[in-house]
Design an enzyme around this catalytic site. Structure first.
Site, short mmCIF file in Angstrom:
data_model
loop_
_atom_site.label_atom_id
_atom_site.label_comp_id
_atom_site.label_asym_id
_atom_site.label_seq_id
_atom_site.Cartn_x
_atom_site.Cartn_y
_atom_site.Cartn_z
CB SER A 1 60.65 -1.87 20.31
OG SER A 1 60.43 -2.61 21.22
CE LYS B 1 59.17 -3.05 25.29
NZ LYS B 1 58.98 -2.14 24.50
CG HIS C 1 49.44 -3.09 25.69
ND1 HIS C 1 50.34 -3.89 25.47
CD2 HIS C 1 50.06 -1.89 25.56
CE1 HIS C 1 51.42 -3.28 25.34
NE2 HIS C 1 51.42 -2.03 25.28
CD GLU D 1 43.93 -4.57 36.41
OE1 GLU D 1 43.75 -3.76 37.31
OE2 GLU D 1 43.17 -4.16 35.17
#
Length: 165
Positions: A12, A14, A53, A65
């Site tokens: 979407s 985000k 990403h 992480e």
């Protein structure tokens, strides 16, 4: 310091909106990107998503992480983008609901900017298996908690964020 939630469906937009906002509020310090995916499953498609990403944020963020204990990596005075809370929910599915809510409550008290990204999964049918139902239910509970602790909440569709709070 501000807490912000971006939620919406898959792809979407985000993460991009959250990244842009994190960079805007980081006060010239490089923000932190907390990656919550537990990459121990050998899922090649998820690895491609991770790579995408990483490419989209380049070297604009310091990546941490951490798949479970989010509070352990947050320090005062910094900006953090947690992407994504849905993976964190999956990673902590064995925790009690109280443990999950306590982790979020502790995050709410951190003297840091924190931007949360969460997938909206509660608009479909009730899943047939127990773990999937628990995940969907937990996502709704976490979403409600995040909206209560965040200063701003944005629903994201097709790259557009609509402020709800």
């Amino acid at each position: 310091m501000i807490k912000v939630l971006y939620f919406g469906g898959q792809k979407s937009g985000k993460s991009q909106l959250a990244q842009d906002r994190a960079l805007a509020i980081s006060n010239e310090k490089k923000p932190y990107y907390i990656a919550t995916y537990d990459n121990s499953f050998g899922d090649l498609q998820m690895q491609q998503r991770i790579d995408n990403h990483q490419d989209s944020r380049g070297d604009s963020f310091i990546t941490i992480e951490e798949s479970r204990h989010l509070n352990s990596v947050i320090s005062s005075g910094h900006t953090y983008l947690i992407d994504c809370m849905s993976m964190w929910i999956l990673n902590t599915i064995s925790w009690s609901q109280d443990e999950v809510l306590q982790e979020l409550e502790t995050l709410s008290k951190c003297d840091a900017n924190i931007l949360f990204v969460l997938n909206e999964v509660g608009s479909g049918v009730i899943p047939i298996d127990k773990v999937s139902r628990e995940f969907v239910d937990r996502t709704g509970i976490v979403g409600q908690k995040l909206t209560s602790i965040c200063d701003e909440v944005y629903e994201v569709k097709f790259g557009l964020g609509v402020r709800l709070k």
